[in-house]
Each structure stands twice: as structure tokens, then as C-alpha cells.
Design a protein around this motif. Sequence first.
Motif, PDB file in Angstrom:
ATOM      1  N   THR A  23      36.428  25.433  44.488  1.00 43.31           N
ATOM      2  CA  THR A  23      36.714  26.466  43.482  1.00 43.31           C
ATOM      3  C   THR A  23      35.843  26.310  42.222  1.00 43.31           C
ATOM      4  N   VAL A  26      32.110  27.084  42.996  1.00 37.23           N
ATOM      5  CA  VAL A  26      31.791  28.509  43.150  1.00 37.23           C
ATOM      6  C   VAL A  26      31.690  29.175  41.775  1.00 37.23           C
ATOM      7  N   LYS A  27      32.607  28.825  40.884  1.00 34.95           N
ATOM      8  CA  LYS A  27      32.577  29.415  39.529  1.00 34.95           C
ATOM      9  C   LYS A  27      31.273  29.051  38.819  1.00 34.95           C
ATOM     10  N   VAL A  30      28.542  31.360  39.935  1.00 38.40           N
ATOM     11  CA  VAL A  30      28.650  32.679  39.279  1.00 38.40           C
ATOM     12  C   VAL A  30      28.023  32.604  37.882  1.00 38.40           C
ATOM     13  N   LYS A  34      24.527  34.573  36.410  1.00 46.23           N
ATOM     14  CA  LYS A  34      24.457  35.395  35.191  1.00 46.23           C
ATOM     15  C   LYS A  34      23.301  34.966  34.284  1.00 46.23           C
ATOM     16  N   GLN A  44      26.912  46.006  39.148  1.00 43.34           N
ATOM     17  CA  GLN A  44      27.921  44.971  39.350  1.00 43.34           C
ATOM     18  C   GLN A  44      28.241  44.814  40.834  1.00 43.34           C
ATOM     19  N   VAL A  48      27.931  41.276  42.909  1.00 41.55           N
ATOM     20  CA  VAL A  48      29.039  40.699  43.685  1.00 41.55           C
ATOM     21  C   VAL A  48      28.620  40.464  45.138  1.00 41.55           C
ATOM     22  N   LEU A  51      26.307  37.462  45.452  1.00 45.93           N
ATOM     23  CA  LEU A  51      27.051  36.216  45.265  1.00 45.93           C
ATOM     24  C   LEU A  51      27.898  35.890  46.491  1.00 45.93           C
ATOM     25  N   LYS A  52      28.515  36.921  47.069  1.00 52.59           N
ATOM     26  CA  LYS A  52      29.350  36.660  48.256  1.00 52.59           C
ATOM     27  C   LYS A  52      28.481  36.151  49.410  1.00 52.59           C
TER      28      LYS A  52
ATOM     29  N   ILE B  16      37.060  34.033  44.948  1.00 55.27           N
ATOM     30  CA  ILE B  16      36.754  33.501  43.615  1.00 55.27           C
ATOM     31  C   ILE B  16      35.838  34.456  42.865  1.00 55.27           C
ATOM     32  N   ILE B  17      34.822  34.967  43.575  1.00 55.29           N
ATOM     33  CA  ILE B  17      33.847  35.866  42.941  1.00 55.29           C
ATOM     34  C   ILE B  17      34.529  37.155  42.502  1.00 55.29           C
ATOM     35  N   THR B  18      35.331  37.734  43.374  1.00 51.62           N
ATOM     36  CA  THR B  18      36.037  38.989  43.039  1.00 51.62           C
ATOM     37  C   THR B  18      36.937  38.773  41.825  1.00 51.62           C
ATOM     38  N   ASP B  20      36.623  36.521  39.462  1.00 52.43           N
ATOM     39  CA  ASP B  20      35.810  36.271  38.261  1.00 52.43           C
ATOM     40  C   ASP B  20      35.324  37.588  37.660  1.00 52.43           C
ATOM     41  N   PHE B  21      34.820  38.475  38.513  1.00 49.40           N
ATOM     42  CA  PHE B  21      34.301  39.746  38.009  1.00 49.40           C
ATOM     43  C   PHE B  21      35.435  40.632  37.484  1.00 49.40           C
ATOM     44  N   ARG B  23      38.203  39.608  36.129  1.00 45.17           N
ATOM     45  CA  ARG B  23      38.655  39.006  34.871  1.00 45.17           C
ATOM     46  C   ARG B  23      37.727  39.391  33.716  1.00 45.17           C
ATOM     47  N   ASN B  24      36.441  39.516  34.024  1.00 45.43           N
ATOM     48  CA  ASN B  24      35.461  39.761  32.977  1.00 45.43           C
ATOM     49  C   ASN B  24      35.186  41.230  32.720  1.00 45.43           C
TER      50      ASN B  24
END
Lengths: 191, 25
Positions: A23, A26-27, A30, A34, A44, A48, A51-52, B16-18, B20-21, B23-24
Motif C-alpha cells: 500500500t 503504491v502511493k 503515484v 505526479k 486524469q 489513472v 498508473l494502473k 489504491i490509485i482510484t 488516491d485520485f 481523494r485529491n
Amino acid sequence: SCPVAPASRSSQEVWESFSQCFTPAVKEVVEFAKSIPGFQMLSQHDQVMLLKSGTFQVLMVRFCSLFEPKERTVTFLNGQTYSLASLRALGMGSLLDAMFDFSEKLGSLGLEQDEMALFMAVVLVSADRSGIVEVGAVEQLQENLIKALRSLITSRRPDDGTLFPKLLLRLPDLRTLNNQHSEKLLAFRID
Amino acid sequence: PKTHRVMTLADHISHIITQDFARNQ
């Protein structure tokens, strides 16, 4: 941070802990994305999607430095080093084998930290395109990053014309690792 | 008894990615 659990922990708890370690990693990918010039100019939706598709591959590159291919050992975040044999006994088999092999190939290229960072950016924007809406924009970003990487590497090693092509050959290796291992199961406890 | 959510590493990364986006936004 540590593959060896106290005796009081069940194998289920160990597996939950191992699953959780992905977890924060992965953050961080991200946040790294950026910071790539041009990445946030993409829609966006496409950010996404990249990243996936690409995070697992970026993590493989990031974790390379934890693997010592000659000794076949892994250093965990607690600073302890464990042999592949002992980790296999804990059930962490085929993914670790593949990561050792990949680490050996990438490590042999002797990249500096900034070159590794730029390579990770290339890895991310080179991820699978299915689901991408503005393909042209992603391809332009990929082209810019590859040019920057080539320029950085060749300016530092003007006499070695083979390093950059060898580095690009790691991209299909990463895709193979992704296809083989990203379907591994993780388990999270529901409280 | 504990219950577990089992998912693939790929699905976990997607989740996690979904988050994060979202949330922001």
C-alpha cells in the motif's frame, strides 16, 4: 519490513502484513508520477490508466536495489538480509526468482540514481495502452522522456553505444514480470 | 472469526490509485 514473524503470529497474519506493505509503495509511485514533467498534463483518466498498468513494473525497478543477485540475498527495510533459500521456505517462491534475475540484468548496467529515476518514468509511460483515450499525448510524453534518458546516458558514457539499447530491452522483461505476477493473490483482513 | 478480502496484486494497485485520485479531486 521483515519476512520473519514472531512465533505468536499466524501465517495468516504474516500474509496480511506482507499484503499491506504494497500500500505505501503504491502511493509513492503515484506521487512519483505526479513529479514527472508532463504527466499531469495528461487527462486524469489517462493518468489513472497508466498508473494502473505501470505501477507494478515501476515497483520492480524500485525494489531492485534490495536484491543482491550474486549472493542471492534480499535486504528488507529493517536492515536485515535474508537468503533466497530462507525466503523460499517462507513461501515467497517464483516472484522472488524472477525479481533476482531482473535485478541482475538491470544492476549490470550500472545506472546512476538520476538515470534510474528517469528510467522509471519511461517505464510508467510505456505501460499498456488499452484504456488510454488520448494515445497521441501519451506517445508524445513517452518520446520526450526516452529522448531525455538517451541524452543523459549517452552524454555520460559517450564511448558506450550499447548501454541505452540494453536498457530499453528491460522494458519487455518488465511487461513479462507484470503478466506473470500481478495476478498473485493478496489477503486483507476485514475488521 | 476474521474475514478477509482477497484480491490480486493488480486489483490492489488499482484500488489504491482510484482512492488516491478520488481523494485529491
